[in-house]
Design an enzyme around this catalytic site. Structure first.
Site, mmCIF file in Angstrom:
data_model
loop_
_atom_site.group_PDB
_atom_site.id
_atom_site.type_symbol
_atom_site.label_atom_id
_atom_site.label_comp_id
_atom_site.label_asym_id
_atom_site.label_seq_id
_atom_site.Cartn_x
_atom_site.Cartn_y
_atom_site.Cartn_z
ATOM 1 N N GLY A 169 82.061 16.980 25.132
ATOM 2 C CA GLY A 169 83.473 16.690 24.831
ATOM 3 C C GLY A 169 84.027 16.761 23.517
ATOM 4 O O GLY A 169 83.092 16.821 22.438
ATOM 5 N N CYS A 195 83.026 13.728 21.361
ATOM 6 C CA CYS A 195 81.859 13.315 21.500
ATOM 7 C C CYS A 195 81.045 13.876 20.448
ATOM 8 O O CYS A 195 80.814 15.087 20.207
ATOM 9 C CB CYS A 195 81.259 13.478 22.990
ATOM 10 N N SER A 251 90.669 15.563 25.911
ATOM 11 C CA SER A 251 91.623 16.035 24.864
ATOM 12 C C SER A 251 92.840 16.796 25.261
ATOM 13 O O SER A 251 94.032 16.394 24.734
ATOM 14 C CB SER A 251 90.957 16.711 23.841
ATOM 15 N N ARG A 271 87.368 10.399 16.089
ATOM 16 C CA ARG A 271 88.754 10.492 16.198
ATOM 17 C C ARG A 271 89.135 11.999 15.876
ATOM 18 O O ARG A 271 88.987 12.448 14.866
ATOM 19 C CB ARG A 271 89.438 9.478 15.338
#
Length: 381
Positions: A216, A219, A282, A311
């Site tokens: 991700g 991630c 996202s 973030r």
């Protein structure tokens, strides 16, 4: 005499390393059936919105469901810890990169309020849509009965890595067969990325599995603990487990590819690798309706001792409807994801998602690498 090897490494592939082969017959995109079914629920769009606070709140969940997909609400997030989550989300968006991790750790240390679980689920159910919620294995025994009483329809049990067997000296872990029997509603578990782990999870009686460890955008699991498998290979592994389990039990367990999908092309490749649906983060965080205000962060970012997320500034690019259904004026594949899927299926001779599973896939250089190669050979005298 050949030198002995300590380990054999298997080549694994991500979305940028493969391509789909066109079929011999083309089909009108509007003839493609993209329905996704998990137990007794059928969705007209095979996309789940990730259970992340920057993406799903009750308002987003309602809008997403009305467009045909399924948004999963994080029951251990800001929505269930704070009476006014918008204030907290504003604070996260306005904090500097240097301070955001410590801020998130502080924010997520607030207790989960049971009454807020009931309120958030109730708000979704009052709109007449399907309510899916996500809980970590450690909190499932406590929170799942509350969520069921509040009216949830689908339970997602989710952690960085989930297995059917768990070894611990301190407590009796979550027993998935018992949970399936107690809940009597669709249960999806994840995440996993190997054939054996997926097969064992399926044998517990669950209805779907989430595939993806480390891919991700928000991630950092591979960076922090070195764990992860590229998504095409991970999906192929778990799809193979689905076929094995179908033969031995006559039960079809949905495979949902979760993470690393940035464009319509990635989404199409996930289905060709064997996915029945995808979970997206996202790209949906960029919707004007997303509560993250142009930011996106992983569920493990707030871990009190070992954060495994970051973030990400994704910006606000389009409405949720544009991202899912178009129309789009951009050419990077980030909008009209469903249009991309239908067109790909038409080009690849696939009338259904199961036919999409049979589409030929080849190992290919990424578009960026291929472009550099073409540029290089054009400069050769």
């Amino acid at each position: 005499m050949p030198q002995p090897k300590f380990k054999e490494l298997e080549r694994a592939y991500g979305f940028d390393e493969v391509a789909l082969v066109p079929g011999d017959v083309t089909i009108n995109p509007d003839q493609a059936n993209i329905d996704f079914t998990v137990k007794n629920y059928t969705l007209s769009i095979p996309i789940l919105a990730s259970a992340m606070d920057a993406i799903v709140d009750p308002t987003f969940a309602i809008k997403f469901n009305k467009l045909g997909g399924l948004a999963v609400l994080n029951l251990e997030g800001i929505q269930t810890r704070y009476e006014n989550p918008d204030e907290v989300l504003n604070q996260i968006a306005q904090t500097t990169e240097k301070e955001v991790t410590s801020l998130l750790q502080k924010i997520y240390s607030a207790p989960i309020k049971e009454k807020l679980i009931s309120q958030r689920i109730g708000a979704i159910k009052q709109a007449g849509v399907i309510c899916a919620v996500s809980i970590t294995p450690a909190n499932t025994k406590r929170l799942a009965p509350i969520a069921k009483d509040a009216g949830m329809d689908i339970l997602v049990v989710q952690s960085t890595v989930t297995t059917a067997r768990h070894i611990s000296k301190s407590y009796r872990g979550l027993i998935l067969p018992e949970l399936c029997q107690q809940m009597s509603l669709p249960i999806i578990v994840g995440n996993c990325c190997s054939y054996n782990a997926a097969l064992e999870l399926m044998r517990t009686g669950v209805d779907g599995i989430l595939v993806g460890v480390g891919p991700g955008a928000a991630c950092t699991t591979r960076e922090v603990i070195g764990v992860g498998v590229p998504q095409v290979t991970a999906t192929l592994n778990c799809a193979a487990a689905r076929e094995t389990y179908l033969k031995e039990s006559d039960k079809y367990v949905a495979v949902i590819t979760d993470g690393g999908i940035r464009t319509g092309g990635d989404l199409c490749k996930a289905f060709a690798a064997g996915a029945d649906a995808v979970m997206i983060g996202s790209p949906l965080a960029q919707a004007t309706e997303a509560p993250g205000k142009g930011y996106h962060w992983g569920m493990s970012h707030s871990h009190p001792a070992l954060p495994r997320g970051t973030r990400v500034r994704v910006g606000t690019t389009a409405s949720l409807k544009q991202i899912l259904l178009g129309p789009t004026s951009v050419t990077d594949g980030t909008q009209n994801l469903i249009g991309a899927l239908r067109t790909s299926m038409g080009v690849c001779s696939a009338r259904t998602i199961k036919e999409m599973h049979k589409v030929e896939m080849v190992i290919a250089p990424s578009i960026k690498t291929e472009g550099k190669y073409l540029q290089a050979i054009q400069n050769v005298p």
